[in-house]
Design an enzyme around this catalytic site. Structure first.
Site, PDB file in Angstrom:
ATOM      1  N   ASP A 218       0.878  -1.177   0.000  1.00 57.98           N
ATOM      2  CA  ASP A 218       0.000   0.000   0.000  1.00 57.98           C
ATOM      3  C   ASP A 218       0.916   1.227   0.000  1.00 57.98           C
ATOM      4  OD1 ASP A 218      -2.167   1.827   0.404  1.00 57.98           O
ATOM      5  OD2 ASP A 218      -3.307   0.272   1.412  1.00 57.98           O
ATOM      6  N   HIS A 241       2.188   2.209  -3.155  1.00 62.95           N
ATOM      7  CA  HIS A 241       1.183   3.119  -3.704  1.00 62.95           C
ATOM      8  C   HIS A 241       1.595   4.581  -3.582  1.00 62.95           C
ATOM      9  CE1 HIS A 241      -2.274  -0.089  -3.372  1.00 62.95           C
ATOM     10  NE2 HIS A 241      -1.219  -0.517  -4.033  1.00 62.95           N
TER      11      HIS A 241
END
Ligand SMILES: *[C@@H]1O[C@H](CO)[C@@H](O)[C@H](O)[C@H]1NC(C)=O
Ligand SMILES: *[C@@H]1O[C@H](CO)[C@@H](O)[C@H](O)[C@H]1NC(C)=O
Ligand SMILES: *[C@@H]1O[C@H](CO)[C@@H](O)[C@H](O)[C@H]1NC(C)=O
Ligand SMILES: *[C@@H]1O[C@H](CO)[C@@H](O)[C@H](O)[C@H]1NC(C)=O
Ligand SMILES: *[C@@H]1O[C@H](CO)[C@@H](O)[C@H](O)[C@H]1NC(C)=O
Length: 387
Positions: A218, A241
């Site tokens: 993430d 991310h």
């Protein structure tokens, strides 16, 4: 008489507790978990030994050094290092700590919680670290998965050269800490591991993350509500991310982030580079955010403002303003290398300068919706910005 003196000498020698008691506030003592019964074979439950060593180190005066020795693996169930402490503490974190698998997890949101300890230094010396055994959890997306390392209300914190891997959820959470430095941190989880943020910062000020390498499933770094004066420099992110502000407005209606400075970072194969994400229905702001000197390799959304993250019906929004993107260079893996997708209330004072982002073999472009600001010397052309 001689026998008596010898007896006293032996007593002093074998009893560090006595000498500690007699010198509270003046000594600099060492608390090695091995002396408190830790085995360090990666199987024996060493939880109690760590708890005892921490308790002694925290209660002592002067400067306490908690030693987690190198070359050993310590299996623990969970660790709670709670303050306030009398001593100023250094943790020489040179061994490895391993978390129980999912089946052996009792309960709790974090594997290692460090709370209300001011002036703490943790030194991993590039050897020490924690493994969260996350692969036993990742399949269960709906489980209440724990994070590995949680700092709460720790002011004047310094964490250096530590490795954190395979977290079931976020690797390092920083909450209500002022003046915290993380340097030479290595975070490592696969791209497919869900919600495994590298760093998750909230309600904290003056946090510096530098010279670190983050591989996560993430956000490499998520800067959440209540945070300001966050400085990130020399960070390699990927997979992951990106380095994100937000998402804002999701947990609390009024989320505020300001004075964020991200410089000299590299993104490799990430989903996003510099991202600001806010949900509809929130309020608050993200302002004075600067990203500069950013290298991109094959990044899907290098520059991204997403105000419809988790779209809802309500159209109030977190106000995004004074955002600077300067000296981004490298490659995008999608057409919209610059995507400024603001809510109907608009984003203001967006400044882009000296950026050069290409989409290999094709033509990169910029997308704007309700975005106000100026762009100079920027490829792709950002003619879509409003004044
Ligand atoms: C303890 O360590 C501190 C900081 O390193 C030092 O200033 C102090 O003199 C030491 N005290 C003793 C009793 O060794
Ligand atoms: C950020 O940290 C770097 C490295 O320590 C430092 O040189 C710089 O002045 C800091 N920037 C801000 C805006 O605090
Ligand atoms: C950028 O960060 C890298 C990695 O930490 C470091 O080696 C380099 O010196 C930094 N460069 C500048 C100009 O700050
Ligand atoms: C913006 O943030 C930086 C730190 O990143 C700070 O030095 C500067 O004073 C802030 N500017 C304003 C106008 O608040
Ligand atoms: C912009 O956001 C809207 C949601 O409000 C979405 O429908 C649209 O696809 C987004 N456009 C781009 C280019 O990301």
């Amino acid at each position: 008489m001689q026998i008596f003196i010898t007896y006293i000498l032996i007593l002093c020698f074998i009893s560090p507790c006595l000498s500690t008691l007699s010198n509270v506030g003046t000594t600099n003592d060492t608390y090695n978990v091995m002396q408190y019964g830790a085995v360090g074979d990666g199987k024996t439950d060493d939880t109690q030994a760590f708890a005892s060593a921490w308790s002694k180190a925290c209660k002592a005066g002067g400067m306490s050094t908690l030693v987690i020795p190198s070359g050993k693996s310590f299996f623990v169930r969970t660790l709670n290092f709670y303050g306030p402490c009398n001593a100023k503490i250094l943790i020489q974190f040179q061994g490895k700590i391993i978390a129980p698998p999912k089946d052996g997890w009792k309960s709790g949101a974090y594997f290692i919680s460090i709370e209300r300890v001011n002036g703490l230094t943790i030194d991993g010396n590039d050897q020490g670290g924690v493994d969260g055994d996350g692969s036993t959890w990742w399949d269960c997306k709906s489980c209440n998965r724990p994070g590995v390392l949680y700092f709460h209300a720790c002011n004047d914190l310094s964490v250096n050269k530590l490795k954190i891997s395979n977290s079931p959820k976020a690797h390092v959470s920083v909450n209500q800490c002022n003046h915290a430095t993380f340097s030479g941190i290595s975070i490592d989880s696969p791209a497919t591991s869900p919600n495994t943020d590298g760093f998750d910062i909230s309600f904290s000020t003056y946090v510096l993350i530098k010279d670190s390498n983050i591989k996560a499933g993430d956000d490499c770094i998520a800067i959440n509500g209540g945070s300001s004066f966050i400085n990130v420099t020399g960070v390699y992110c990927g997979p992951g991310h990106g380095i994100s502000v937000g998402s804002l407005g999701i947990k609390r209606p009024d989320d505020r982030v300001s004075n964020v400075y991200v410089r000299n970072c590299t993104f490799t194969g990430t989903q996003n580079g510099a991202r600001i994400k806010t949900v509809q229905g929130g309020s608050g702001y993200a302002k004075n955010i600067t990203y500069e000197q950013i290298k991109l390799q094959n990044v899907r959304n290098p520059i991204f403002i997403d105000q419809a993250y988790n779209a809802r019906l309500d159209d109030t929004s977190v106000l995004v303003s004074s955002v600077t993107y300067r000296r981004f260079t490298g490659t995008s893996s999608c057409e919209f290398a610059i995507n400024l997708n603001c809510s109907s209330s608009g984003c203001f004072d967006i400044l882009l300068e000296q950026n050069n982002i290409v989409f290999p073999g094709k033509t990169a472009s910029a997308f704007c919706r309700n975005a106000h600001g100026t762009a100079t010397n920027t490829i792709p052309n950002v003619g879509c910005l409003s004044k």
